[in-house]
Design a protein around this motif. Structure first.
Motif, PDB file in Angstrom:
ATOM      1  N   GLU A 146      -9.689  35.300  87.835  1.00  6.85           N
ATOM      2  CA  GLU A 146      -9.742  35.627  89.265  1.00  6.85           C
ATOM      3  C   GLU A 146     -10.751  36.745  89.507  1.00  6.85           C
ATOM      4  O   GLU A 146     -11.535  36.687  90.464  1.00  6.85           O
ATOM      5  CB  GLU A 146      -8.361  36.036  89.778  1.00  6.85           C
ATOM      6  CG  GLU A 146      -7.402  34.886  89.924  1.00  6.85           C
ATOM      7  CD  GLU A 146      -5.980  35.323  90.251  1.00  6.85           C
ATOM      8  OE1 GLU A 146      -5.221  34.471  90.735  1.00  6.85           O
ATOM      9  OE2 GLU A 146      -5.619  36.499  90.012  1.00  6.85           O
ATOM     10  N   CYS A 189     -18.873  35.555  92.940  1.00  3.41           N
ATOM     11  CA  CYS A 189     -19.077  35.153  94.336  1.00  3.41           C
ATOM     12  C   CYS A 189     -19.638  36.297  95.172  1.00  3.41           C
ATOM     13  O   CYS A 189     -20.539  36.095  95.993  1.00  3.41           O
ATOM     14  CB  CYS A 189     -17.773  34.618  94.928  1.00  3.41           C
ATOM     15  SG  CYS A 189     -17.281  33.028  94.233  1.00  3.41           S
ATOM     16  N   CYS A 210      -7.761  28.176  83.657  1.00  2.66           N
ATOM     17  CA  CYS A 210      -7.625  29.032  84.841  1.00  2.66           C
ATOM     18  C   CYS A 210      -8.839  28.911  85.750  1.00  2.66           C
ATOM     19  O   CYS A 210      -8.711  28.960  86.974  1.00  2.66           O
ATOM     20  CB  CYS A 210      -7.414  30.487  84.420  1.00  2.66           C
ATOM     21  SG  CYS A 210      -5.872  30.751  83.536  1.00  2.66           S
ATOM     22  N   TYR A 211     -10.006  28.728  85.160  1.00  2.00           N
ATOM     23  CA  TYR A 211     -11.238  28.573  85.927  1.00  2.00           C
ATOM     24  C   TYR A 211     -11.129  27.390  86.885  1.00  2.00           C
ATOM     25  O   TYR A 211     -11.538  27.481  88.049  1.00  2.00           O
ATOM     26  CB  TYR A 211     -12.414  28.390  84.969  1.00  2.00           C
ATOM     27  CG  TYR A 211     -13.733  28.167  85.650  1.00  2.00           C
ATOM     28  CD1 TYR A 211     -14.303  29.163  86.427  1.00  2.00           C
ATOM     29  CD2 TYR A 211     -14.408  26.965  85.515  1.00  2.00           C
ATOM     30  CE1 TYR A 211     -15.526  28.968  87.056  1.00  2.00           C
ATOM     31  CE2 TYR A 211     -15.630  26.764  86.137  1.00  2.00           C
ATOM     32  CZ  TYR A 211     -16.180  27.765  86.902  1.00  2.00           C
ATOM     33  OH  TYR A 211     -17.383  27.563  87.515  1.00  2.00           O
ATOM     34  N   GLU A 212     -10.558  26.292  86.406  1.00  2.00           N
ATOM     35  CA  GLU A 212     -10.395  25.108  87.251  1.00  2.00           C
ATOM     36  C   GLU A 212      -9.578  25.424  88.497  1.00  2.00           C
ATOM     37  O   GLU A 212      -9.859  24.902  89.575  1.00  2.00           O
ATOM     38  CB  GLU A 212      -9.746  23.972  86.462  1.00  2.00           C
ATOM     39  CG  GLU A 212     -10.589  23.426  85.334  1.00  2.00           C
ATOM     40  CD  GLU A 212     -11.925  22.871  85.803  1.00  2.00           C
ATOM     41  OE1 GLU A 212     -11.992  22.245  86.879  1.00  2.00           O
ATOM     42  OE2 GLU A 212     -12.922  23.083  85.089  1.00  2.00           O
ATOM     43  N   ALA A 213      -8.594  26.287  88.366  1.00  2.00           N
ATOM     44  CA  ALA A 213      -7.720  26.614  89.494  1.00  2.00           C
ATOM     45  C   ALA A 213      -8.341  27.630  90.453  1.00  2.00           C
ATOM     46  O   ALA A 213      -8.278  27.449  91.666  1.00  2.00           O
ATOM     47  CB  ALA A 213      -6.382  27.142  88.980  1.00  2.00           C
ATOM     48  N   ARG A 243     -11.523  28.619  91.008  1.00  2.00           N
ATOM     49  CA  ARG A 243     -12.837  28.414  91.620  1.00  2.00           C
ATOM     50  C   ARG A 243     -12.776  27.575  92.892  1.00  2.00           C
ATOM     51  O   ARG A 243     -13.699  27.585  93.685  1.00  2.00           O
ATOM     52  CB  ARG A 243     -13.808  27.802  90.630  1.00  2.00           C
ATOM     53  CG  ARG A 243     -13.478  26.360  90.268  1.00  2.00           C
ATOM     54  CD  ARG A 243     -14.448  25.847  89.255  1.00  2.00           C
ATOM     55  NE  ARG A 243     -14.114  24.510  88.815  1.00  2.00           N
ATOM     56  CZ  ARG A 243     -14.999  23.691  88.281  1.00  2.00           C
ATOM     57  NH1 ARG A 243     -16.250  24.067  88.126  1.00  2.00           N
ATOM     58  NH2 ARG A 243     -14.635  22.499  87.879  1.00  2.00           N
ATOM     59  N   ARG A 244     -11.676  26.865  93.089  1.00  2.00           N
ATOM     60  CA  ARG A 244     -11.549  25.995  94.269  1.00  2.00           C
ATOM     61  C   ARG A 244     -11.652  26.794  95.559  1.00  2.00           C
ATOM     62  O   ARG A 244     -11.046  27.846  95.695  1.00  2.00           O
ATOM     63  CB  ARG A 244     -10.229  25.247  94.224  1.00  2.00           C
ATOM     64  CG  ARG A 244     -10.207  24.201  93.143  1.00  2.00           C
ATOM     65  CD  ARG A 244      -9.035  23.252  93.269  1.00  2.00           C
ATOM     66  NE  ARG A 244      -9.098  22.266  92.208  1.00  2.00           N
ATOM     67  CZ  ARG A 244      -8.290  22.261  91.165  1.00  2.00           C
ATOM     68  NH1 ARG A 244      -7.346  23.162  91.044  1.00  2.00           N
ATOM     69  NH2 ARG A 244      -8.419  21.336  90.239  1.00  2.00           N
ATOM     70  N   GLY A 245     -12.443  26.266  96.483  1.00  2.00           N
ATOM     71  CA  GLY A 245     -12.588  26.909  97.777  1.00  2.00           C
ATOM     72  C   GLY A 245     -13.559  28.077  97.799  1.00  2.00           C
ATOM     73  O   GLY A 245     -13.665  28.774  98.803  1.00  2.00           O
ATOM     74  N   THR A 246     -14.270  28.311  96.691  1.00  2.00           N
ATOM     75  CA  THR A 246     -15.243  29.407  96.630  1.00  2.00           C
ATOM     76  C   THR A 246     -16.647  28.812  96.525  1.00  2.00           C
ATOM     77  O   THR A 246     -16.804  27.599  96.314  1.00  2.00           O
ATOM     78  CB  THR A 246     -15.005  30.319  95.404  1.00  2.00           C
ATOM     79  OG1 THR A 246     -15.376  29.618  94.212  1.00  2.00           O
ATOM     80  CG2 THR A 246     -13.548  30.765  95.326  1.00  2.00           C
ATOM     81  N   GLU A 292     -17.272  26.764  93.361  1.00  2.00           N
ATOM     82  CA  GLU A 292     -16.389  25.611  93.156  1.00  2.00           C
ATOM     83  C   GLU A 292     -16.992  24.553  92.229  1.00  2.00           C
ATOM     84  O   GLU A 292     -16.280  23.925  91.449  1.00  2.00           O
ATOM     85  CB  GLU A 292     -16.026  24.981  94.497  1.00  2.00           C
ATOM     86  CG  GLU A 292     -15.042  23.847  94.381  1.00  2.00           C
ATOM     87  CD  GLU A 292     -14.443  23.436  95.712  1.00  2.00           C
ATOM     88  OE1 GLU A 292     -13.453  22.699  95.686  1.00  2.00           O
ATOM     89  OE2 GLU A 292     -14.952  23.863  96.771  1.00  2.00           O
ATOM     90  N   HIS A 293     -18.290  24.349  92.290  1.00  2.00           N
ATOM     91  CA  HIS A 293     -18.920  23.297  91.489  1.00  2.00           C
ATOM     92  C   HIS A 293     -19.723  23.852  90.315  1.00  2.00           C
ATOM     93  O   HIS A 293     -20.473  23.115  89.675  1.00  2.00           O
ATOM     94  CB  HIS A 293     -19.807  22.432  92.382  1.00  2.00           C
ATOM     95  CG  HIS A 293     -19.043  21.785  93.489  1.00  2.00           C
ATOM     96  ND1 HIS A 293     -18.118  20.784  93.275  1.00  2.00           N
ATOM     97  CD2 HIS A 293     -19.025  22.028  94.821  1.00  2.00           C
ATOM     98  CE1 HIS A 293     -17.578  20.419  94.422  1.00  2.00           C
ATOM     99  NE2 HIS A 293     -18.108  21.176  95.385  1.00  2.00           N
TER     100      HIS A 293
END
Length: 116
Positions: A11, A18, A50-53, A55-58, A61-62
């Motif tokens: 996190e 970001c 944890c990275y998979e969870a 990064r979503r919505g930031t 993300e990709h």
């Protein structure tokens, strides 16, 4: 199974990446490279999970994540040599004494990132 330690670390990594990307005018993060020391007690597989969870919505993300493992190294106070370390507080592989101060291998560092 991921540990809370890795979740908190990832996190923080995503927040820093970001923030730096946005401060530099980027609209997305393409890739992130981390240096993770073998003496750090950080599990790379847990970091990836944890990275998979997180990064979503930031804007990351990709982004692809690459984790480079950094070998443990220390300075033996008794024999005055830089020696490899396989474990924290381990014995010097040359003299067998335990007066070894870790100099590498306990880090977690954002090495670099690619943005667009």
């Amino acid at each position: 199974m991921p540990r809370m330690h890795e979740m908190s670390l990832m996190e923080s990594v995503i927040a820093i990446v970001c923030e730096m990307a946005q401060l530099n005018g980027a609209s997305a993060v393409k890739s992130i490279r981390l240096d993770v020391g073998v003496l750090s007690h950080i599990n790379p597989d847990s970091l990836l999970f944890c990275y998979e969870a997180v990064r979503r919505g930031t804007i990351a993300e990709h982004a692809a994540l690459e984790i480079n493992r950094i070998a443990g190294e220390g300075w033996c106070l008794d024999c005055g040599k830089t020696v490899p370390l396989d474990e924290r507080f381990g014995a010097c592989p040359d003299c067998g004494r335990y007066q070894v101060q870790a100099t590498a291998g306990d880090e977690l560092r954002i090495k670099d990132m690619e943005v667009i």
